[in-house]
Design a protein around this motif. Structure first.
Motif, short mmCIF file in Angstrom:
data_model
loop_
_atom_site.label_atom_id
_atom_site.label_comp_id
_atom_site.label_asym_id
_atom_site.label_seq_id
_atom_site.Cartn_x
_atom_site.Cartn_y
_atom_site.Cartn_z
N SER A 81 32.13 45.79 37.97
CA SER A 81 32.87 46.31 36.81
C SER A 81 34.37 46.38 37.12
O SER A 81 35.21 46.17 36.24
CB SER A 81 32.35 47.69 36.42
OG SER A 81 31.02 47.61 35.97
N LYS A 82 34.72 46.68 38.36
CA LYS A 82 36.13 46.71 38.74
C LYS A 82 36.79 45.35 38.52
O LYS A 82 37.96 45.28 38.13
CB LYS A 82 36.28 47.13 40.20
CG LYS A 82 35.88 48.58 40.48
CD LYS A 82 36.11 48.92 41.96
CE LYS A 82 35.72 50.37 42.25
NZ LYS A 82 35.97 50.73 43.67
N LEU A 84 35.75 42.99 36.32
CA LEU A 84 35.80 42.71 34.88
C LEU A 84 36.90 43.51 34.18
O LEU A 84 37.44 43.07 33.15
CB LEU A 84 34.45 43.02 34.24
CG LEU A 84 33.25 42.22 34.78
CD1 LEU A 84 31.97 42.61 34.05
CD2 LEU A 84 33.49 40.72 34.65
N GLU A 85 37.24 44.66 34.74
CA GLU A 85 38.26 45.51 34.12
C GLU A 85 39.64 45.30 34.72
O GLU A 85 40.62 45.93 34.29
CB GLU A 85 37.86 46.99 34.27
CG GLU A 85 36.58 47.33 33.51
CD GLU A 85 36.01 48.68 33.91
OE1 GLU A 85 36.67 49.36 34.74
OE2 GLU A 85 34.92 49.05 33.42
N SER A 86 39.76 44.43 35.70
CA SER A 86 41.03 44.20 36.39
C SER A 86 42.08 43.58 35.46
O SER A 86 41.83 42.54 34.84
CB SER A 86 40.81 43.28 37.60
OG SER A 86 42.04 42.77 38.09
N GLU A 87 43.26 44.21 35.37
CA GLU A 87 44.34 43.66 34.56
C GLU A 87 44.83 42.32 35.12
O GLU A 87 45.20 41.43 34.38
CB GLU A 87 45.51 44.66 34.52
CG GLU A 87 45.23 45.92 33.72
CD GLU A 87 45.01 45.61 32.24
OE1 GLU A 87 45.66 44.68 31.73
OE2 GLU A 87 44.20 46.31 31.59
N ARG A 141 35.83 36.96 31.69
CA ARG A 141 37.25 37.15 31.44
C ARG A 141 37.97 35.84 31.08
O ARG A 141 39.19 35.81 30.98
CB ARG A 141 37.92 37.81 32.65
CG ARG A 141 37.65 39.31 32.70
CD ARG A 141 38.25 40.00 31.48
NE ARG A 141 37.86 41.41 31.34
CZ ARG A 141 37.10 41.87 30.37
NH1 ARG A 141 36.61 41.01 29.48
NH2 ARG A 141 36.81 43.15 30.29
#
Length: 539
Positions: A81-82, A84-87, A141
């Motif tokens: 999840s980290k 997939l959520e990484s800017e 992403r």
């Protein structure tokens, strides 16, 4: 399901659930089961069931993942999840770098970081690019919508000479990984334009390729445009075929567009296999059901650039170009270079099946020279030969610089076995050109060019002398080779490669083989490459 498990299994499962560690080794897992008195014969079955129930993550049959047992699957979910959520990943349009991985997973050991990355690949969440293993494409992403690629895609049609080749792969379903796995594998051709269902690739700035999956209609489309699109198309088509082989049982129908009628476009698509079958039966045309008049379509033109059954036409073009090429004409030289690369790659690809068999697994591009002499004797059968191995980089075949020269003591016997293969090899090798580059090391370029041209001239003379093997039991086949007939590489049937492998092992049991390394390319081709060219696939 737990209610019907033996008591020893339930005891082992409870012990595993209460372990404070998040991951253990397989041996530690077996030890826990042994303590609960699980029989040895049942340990793997229990581990597999716990994995299928989601209690653990343990891929016993995967060599890259079977060294670790994850006891807390939720732990993996949190770390994925980290990503997939990484800017950083979002801003890079799905590109996940090694630097970002080290930052996001900084509390994990490097070995576990690599394991988690392989887990993402196992679940089709990401794919490492082939030319740079420090980059991954994160599927979730990638942009959902296609970026604006139309201007670039249409602009190439305005060039002085632009041709187009296209093929549709109609599928019964589009599994996860199509086309994202392919996009990652072919990332060395990136233009930076890619999205969830497609990509725009470029080859030497002169050719563009559009690959797009249309999931609503369940097909994958490959289209290549440029001055000479056959080479780039063949390369990407092989990559797509390798992609599709990842899904056994997938129903695939290959379609090619009609050439049009009276200058007007036609929307009909021919079944590729039917067109190939007509060509093999020497049928020159095929009927288009959408033609307004009684106008059949040329089978030869439909297959041009799509299939190596038209290899003779490519070789004829090579012969014509090589006779009149003007080195100052960049356009003509580029076309010749593309033809050479296509021809040399297709030659090595024809023996892919044999190269996967250990008995014939060896370098298979070489030249033959008269041993200790500058010319062939009148009686070929009484003359010893030297075999010089070549690097198989497509479009850049060249002699090895670290040895790879072996003496053949019984040439007549060896030539009888390898004559069909030598005929195939010469038909391609005679158009090779001495390309100057860093792979030459300290060799003087002028001396190298002279050596290269002399090799080809001697090989040409040898091919002309093949009919001298009159006592050969394969006389009819040898005569056909000498006349330029029966040159389908598949007819060699591996016999020549097995003889070549046996010879090379006898002469070089350490298998140094001129420093050539066997490389499996992203398209599934086996190539024996020098150190310099092998690096292109191992960055």
């Amino acid at each position: 399901m737990g209610e019907i498990w033996p008591t020893t299994w339930l005891s082992a499962a409870n012990t595993i659930r209460t372990q404070p560690k998040k991951q253990i080794t397989p041996q530690q897992l077996w030890d826990i089961m042994a303590e609960s008195q699980v029989a040895d014969i049942s340990k793997e079955v229990l581990a597999r069931w716990l994995h299928e129930l989601g209690e653990i993550l343990y891929f016993q049959d995967n060599e890259e993942l079977n060294d670790t047992v994850i006891l807390k699957p939720q732990w993996v979910t949190e770390y994925i999840s980290k990503v997939l959520e990484s800017e950083d990943v979002i801003n890079r349009k799905g590109i996940f770098t090694r630097q970002e991985m080290a930052q996001l997973w900084r509390d994990l050991e490097p070995s576990m970081q690599d394991h988690f990355l392989r887990l993402m690949e196992r679940f089709d969440l990401s794919y490492r690019t082939q030319e740079n293993r420090d980059l991954s494409l994160v599927v979730e992403r990638l942009p959902l919508d296609a970026p604006n690629y139309e201007q670039k895609w249409q602009q190439i049609k305005q060039t002085s000479e632009c041709h187009e080749i296209s093929m549709k792969f109609q599928l019964n379903t589009i599994p996860a990984g199509i086309p994202t796995w392919f996009i990652a594998r072919q990332h060395r051709f990136t233009t930076g334009i890619h999205w969830r269902n497609g990509v725009l690739f470029a080859y030497e700035q002169e050719h563009l390729a559009l690959v797009e999956a249309v999931k609503s209609d369940r097909y994958l489309q490959l289209t290549v445009r440029g001055a000479y699109p056959q080479n780039f198309f063949a390369l990407l088509k092989d990559g797509i075929e390798l992609l599709l082989r990842r899904f056994p049982g997938l129903d695939i129908q290959r379609k090619i567009p009609c050439l049009g009628h009276n200058g007007q476009r036609c929307t009909h698509e021919f079944d590729y296999e039917q067109v190939r079958q007509r060509f093999q039966r020497n049928k020159l045309t095929i009927e288009c059901p959408k033609a307004t008049e009684d106008e059949d379509v040329s089978v030869t033109e439909l297959l041009q650039g799509l299939d190596w059954t038209k290899g003779d036409a490519i070789l004829d073009s090579l012969k014509d170009l090589s006779n009149k090429v003007d080195k100052s004409n960049d356009e003509m030289k580029d076309k010749l270079d593309n033809l050479l690369e296509l021809t040399q790659r297709e030659f090595t690809k024809a023996f892919r099946r044999e190269q996967a068999i250990i008995d014939s697994h060896c370098p298979n591009v070489f030249v033959l020279r008269p041993h200790g002499a500058k010319a062939w004797q009148k009686n070929l059968t009484g003359q010893k030969l030297d075999l010089q191995l070549y690097c198989q980089a497509p479009g850049c075949w060249h002699p090895t610089q670290e040895g790879g020269l072996y003496e053949i003591n019984e040439p007549a016997k060896w030539l009888r076995v390898t004559a069909p293969y030598i005929g195939n090899l010469f038909k391609v090798l005679r158009y090779a050109a001495p390309i100057i580059g860093p792979w030459l090391g300290v060799v003087d370029p002028k001396e190298y060019e002279t050596l290269f041209k002399n090799d080809l001239e001697l090989f040409k003379e040898l091919a002309a002398k093949l009919p001298e093997l009159k006592e050969s039991e394969d006389l009819e086949l040898v005569d056909k080779i000498a006349r330029g007939e029966d040159l389908d590489p598949e007819r060699a049937d591996g016999a020549a490669l097995r003889a070549l492998r046996q010879f090379l092992e006898e002469k070089d049991p350490q298998q140094h083989w001129g420093g050539l390394k066997n490389v499996l390319t992203p398209e599934g081709h086996y190539l024996w490459l020098c150190e310099h060219h092998a690096l292109e696939y191992k960055r």
